[in-house]
Structure formats: structure tokens, C-alpha cells
Design a protein around this motif. Structure first.
Motif, short mmCIF file in Angstrom:
data_model
loop_
_atom_site.label_atom_id
_atom_site.label_comp_id
_atom_site.label_asym_id
_atom_site.label_seq_id
_atom_site.Cartn_x
_atom_site.Cartn_y
_atom_site.Cartn_z
N UNK A 36 0.89 -1.17 0.00
CA UNK A 36 0.00 0.00 0.00
C UNK A 36 0.92 1.22 0.00
N UNK A 37 1.09 1.81 -1.17
CA UNK A 37 2.07 2.89 -1.29
C UNK A 37 1.50 4.21 -0.80
N UNK A 38 2.07 4.69 0.30
CA UNK A 38 1.71 6.00 0.84
C UNK A 38 2.93 6.92 0.79
N UNK A 39 3.87 6.60 -0.09
CA UNK A 39 5.11 7.37 -0.17
C UNK A 39 4.85 8.80 -0.59
N UNK A 40 5.71 9.67 -0.07
CA UNK A 40 5.55 11.09 -0.39
C UNK A 40 6.88 11.70 -0.83
N UNK A 41 6.74 12.71 -1.66
CA UNK A 41 7.91 13.41 -2.21
C UNK A 41 8.06 14.76 -1.50
N UNK A 42 9.28 15.08 -1.14
CA UNK A 42 9.48 16.24 -0.27
C UNK A 42 9.44 17.61 -0.96
N UNK A 43 9.96 17.78 -2.19
CA UNK A 43 9.94 19.14 -2.75
C UNK A 43 8.54 19.77 -2.83
N UNK A 44 7.48 19.03 -3.22
CA UNK A 44 6.16 19.69 -3.25
C UNK A 44 5.71 20.17 -1.86
N UNK A 45 6.07 19.43 -0.81
CA UNK A 45 5.69 19.86 0.54
C UNK A 45 6.44 21.14 0.92
N UNK A 46 7.69 21.21 0.50
CA UNK A 46 8.46 22.43 0.80
C UNK A 46 7.88 23.62 0.05
#
Ligand code: SF4
Length: 362
Positions: A164-174
Motif C-alpha cells: 500500500x504505497x503512501x510514499x511522499x515526495x518532499x519538494x512539493x511539501x516544501x
């Protein structure tokens, strides 16, 4: 002498603190990474640098930013008789809308604690009659290891392994933080994530937001070197990316890990606690690997919506850097590490846990 000793040298740290404290005007810096927040609190750097530097904690704890709806999906999966849900430790105690995985396990659900994706693969080999669902929670640092596990499952023909992929990418959050009402002048960039994506991934900050960013390791001298370079960049009005974690971070990052991630995952929107749904900020499993995708295999989109419990938890505001943990009325009274109400108190990288353990706001 171990190689980390020079980055823990008290004399070097004291020297850097003196230089930073004598800067001509105060600077507000946000640290993205929960590991940095804990190191900063543990070594007393907030108080040592005040008032020359004001440090804010950001959304860099993957467990903390996992949305209630995603935890609810995991709980729903754990409740199935044909599923063994495999999860990394911190996710066990994070409350969703109707309980935690730990509570589900106490009620009889098959929830297994794993230390790596390889452990989940081993479960799939040991229990061919069950479907193993690995809860894929993490940033760019974790996703390549999960991608490797999916590739290995394909190689072995393990049909009962899913993620169950809940991975997140950091640049969009920044970007979301820098576009919000939170006012910061510089960013302490995440060290481990930068080792995967490279420091060039942060060049949008000076280019689009006029904000300096310094990648940093996790020892006190690492962090102080980065803060000193950020203070200089702000005072010189020369926003730029500075790589002060040269032993771990290169311009382009780990290309092997990036390729592995890209071969298995594609970018999708993701729901972040505190930041909401951000475009192109998550990773979903590509169609070619859909038999390993728990979301597709179990039609997760059809899981009935649950009503969120109103716990009064303000993790969302903590993660968005709107409040400090001790501004939450429940901090340290109703909510403690022994009886945590929200993920920021549960997780080893959570900001509320760091404040509770090492002391609060100045
Ligand atoms: Fe949530 Fe507890 Fe932090 Fe308050 S102190 S924001 S209830 S985790």
C-alpha cells in the motif's frame, strides 16, 4: 577517532554558535526533517542560537504526515481475514479515525512489525496462503527499498506480496510551506532525502522563492555549519543552495536509487496531514506492477469513508509550522509519549515527541 567525532566536537560547535549569535539581525529558518528537529532539540541548539536564529520545525516526518484516511485504509486491510499487514514500528500506534493498528492487532487482526521490506518479502514466502500488504510509508529515502522489494517479488514470482504505497515526495511539501503564510528566510534541507534526490533538487527555492537552502547532516557541527551558511546567505541577500553535507550529498543524488524508484512508481497526488492534497507529491505503483499494488488488488478507493474522531489534536498545525507543539492545549497533559493522541507524539521523528523529550519553546 570515529569520523563522526569531528562533527560532535564541542569546541567547534561552541565556536560556530558564537559566530552565529553575533550575526547582525535575527533569521528565521525552517528545518524540513524530523531527524533535524530531534537533533536540534537534543543538543539544545534552539536555545543556544536564540535570539539570533529562530528555528521552526517542518513537515518532515513521514509517519506524521500520513493522512487519517490512509491509516483508515490500512486498518480496513488489517481487518480482512486473508491479509497480513506488515508495517514499520512507528505506524503501529498512529491513530486513524477509528483506532490504531496496534488496537486492531489486539482485537485479532494480523499486523506484523517489520524492520525492512525484506522482512515483508520473507513473510510472503512463509505464508503463501495469506496476502502480505506492506505499508509503504516514507519519503524518497524509503521508496527505493520498497521498489527493490517489488522487483524481487516479481523475480521470485511471489504473487501474495503487495504494497500500500503512501510514499511522499518532499519538494512539493516544501513548496507548500514556502507558499503558505508561514514566514521563513531560509531552509535547513533534509540530509537523507538529499542524498537520494541530490542538492540540485532544491534549486527552485532560491530561484522561485528567493529563499536559501542548506543541506545538512545530523550531528551538531553539521547543523551549525548549515545554519551559519544560511545566516550568511540571508545577510548577504544572496539566496542559494549550499551543500554542507558533502560526505552524504552530491549534486544529482543517487541515480541508481532514482532509477529503481522510477521503474516501479509514478508520481501522483497525495494527501498530507497539515498540508492537504498536494499535486505530484506522492508515489503510486505503475500499472505494469499492479498485481503488487494493494490499492488495486483490494479496490481501496471503495473503502467506505469514516468520520474522523475529533481528538482536538493539532498535529496538522504543527506540521504546517503554524504552531509549536506546546501551543497545543493537550501537549504534555492529555497527550504524552505513553498515551499519544496524534502522530507527532507517536513517531520517533515527531515534533511533539521531540518537544516533550527535550523541552519546549524558548
Ligand atoms: Fe497532537 Fe499531541 Fe501534538 Fe497536540 S501534543 S498536536 S494532541 S500529537
Amino acid at each position: 577517532m570515529r569520523y563522526t567525532d569531528e562533527f560532535r566536537n564541542p569546541e567547534t560547535a561552541g565556536y560556530l554558535i558564537e559566530i552565529i549569535r553575533h550575526a547582525s539581525k535575527p533569521v528565521t529558518i525552517i528545518e524540513f526533517c524530523g531527524g533535524h528537529t530531534h537533533a536540534i532539540m537534543r543538543y539544545g541548539l534552539r536555545s543556544a542560537l536564540a535570539p539570533a536564529v529562530r528555528l521552526l520545525a517542518g513537515p518532515g516526518c513521514p509517519v506524521c504526515v500520513t493522512a487519517d484516511s490512509d491509516i483508515d485504509a490500512a486498518l480496513w486491510l488489517a481487518g480482512r481475514s486473508d491479509v497480513v499487514l506488515a508495517t514499520f514500528g512507528d505506524m503501529l500506534r498512529v491513530p486513524g479515525s477509528y483506532g490504531s493498528l496496534q488496537e486492531a492487532r489486539a482485537s485479532g487482526a494480523r499486523v506484523e512489525l517489520v524492520y525492512s521490506a525484506l522482512d515483508a518479502l520473507a513473510l510472503a514466502r512463509e505464508l503463501p496462503e495469506m496476502i502480505i500488504v506492506l505499508l509503504g510509508v516514507g519519503f524518497e529515502t524509503t521508496a527505493p527499498t520498497i521498489a527493490a522489494a517489488i522487483l524481487q517479488a516479481e523475480l521470485e514470482g511471489l504473487a501474495n506480496f503487495t504494497v500500500l504505497s503512501l510514499h511522499k515526495l518532499t519538494p512539493p511539501a516544501m513548496r507548500a510551506i514556502l507558499s503558505s503564510q508561514v514566514r521563513v528566510e531560509a531552509v535547513l534541507g533534509p540530509g537523507h532525502v538529499s542524498s537520494i534526490i541530490g542538492w540540485q533538487a532544491w534549486e527552485f527555492m532560491p530561484r522561485e522563492y528567493g529563499i536559501a537552502c542548506a543541506t545538512a547532516g545530523f550531528e551538531p557541527v553539521d547543523i551549525l555549519l548549515a545554519i551559519r551558511s544560511l545566516v550568511d546567505a540571508v545577510h548577504q541577500q544572496q539566496p542559494r543552495v549550499i551543500n554542507t553535507y558533502q560526505r552524504g550529498v552530491t549534486p544529482a543524488g543517487n541515480l541508481v536509487a532514482q532509477r529503481m524508484m522510477a521503474s516501479v512508481f509514478e508520481v501522483c497526488p497525495a494527501d498530507w496531514r497539515g498540508l492537504g492534497v498536494l499535486a505530484e507529491s506522492g508515489l503510486t505503483i505503475r500499472a505494469r506492477f499492479e498485481r503488487y499494488d494493494a490499492r488495486k488488488r483490494f479496490a481501496i478507493e471503495q473503502v467506505p469513508e469514516t468520520v474522523a474522531r475529533n481528538r482536538g489534536c493539532r498535529c496538522g498545525d504543527v506540521l504546517a509550522a503554524v504552531i509549536e507543539p506546546d501551543e497545543c492545549p493537550l501537549f504534555g497533559t492529555v497527550c504524552t509519549p505513553v498515551r499519544p493522541l496524534g502522530p507527532c507524539m507517536v513517531s520517533a521523528e515527531g515534533t511533539c515527541a521531540a518537544f516533550y523529550r527535550y523541552g519546549g519553546t524558548l
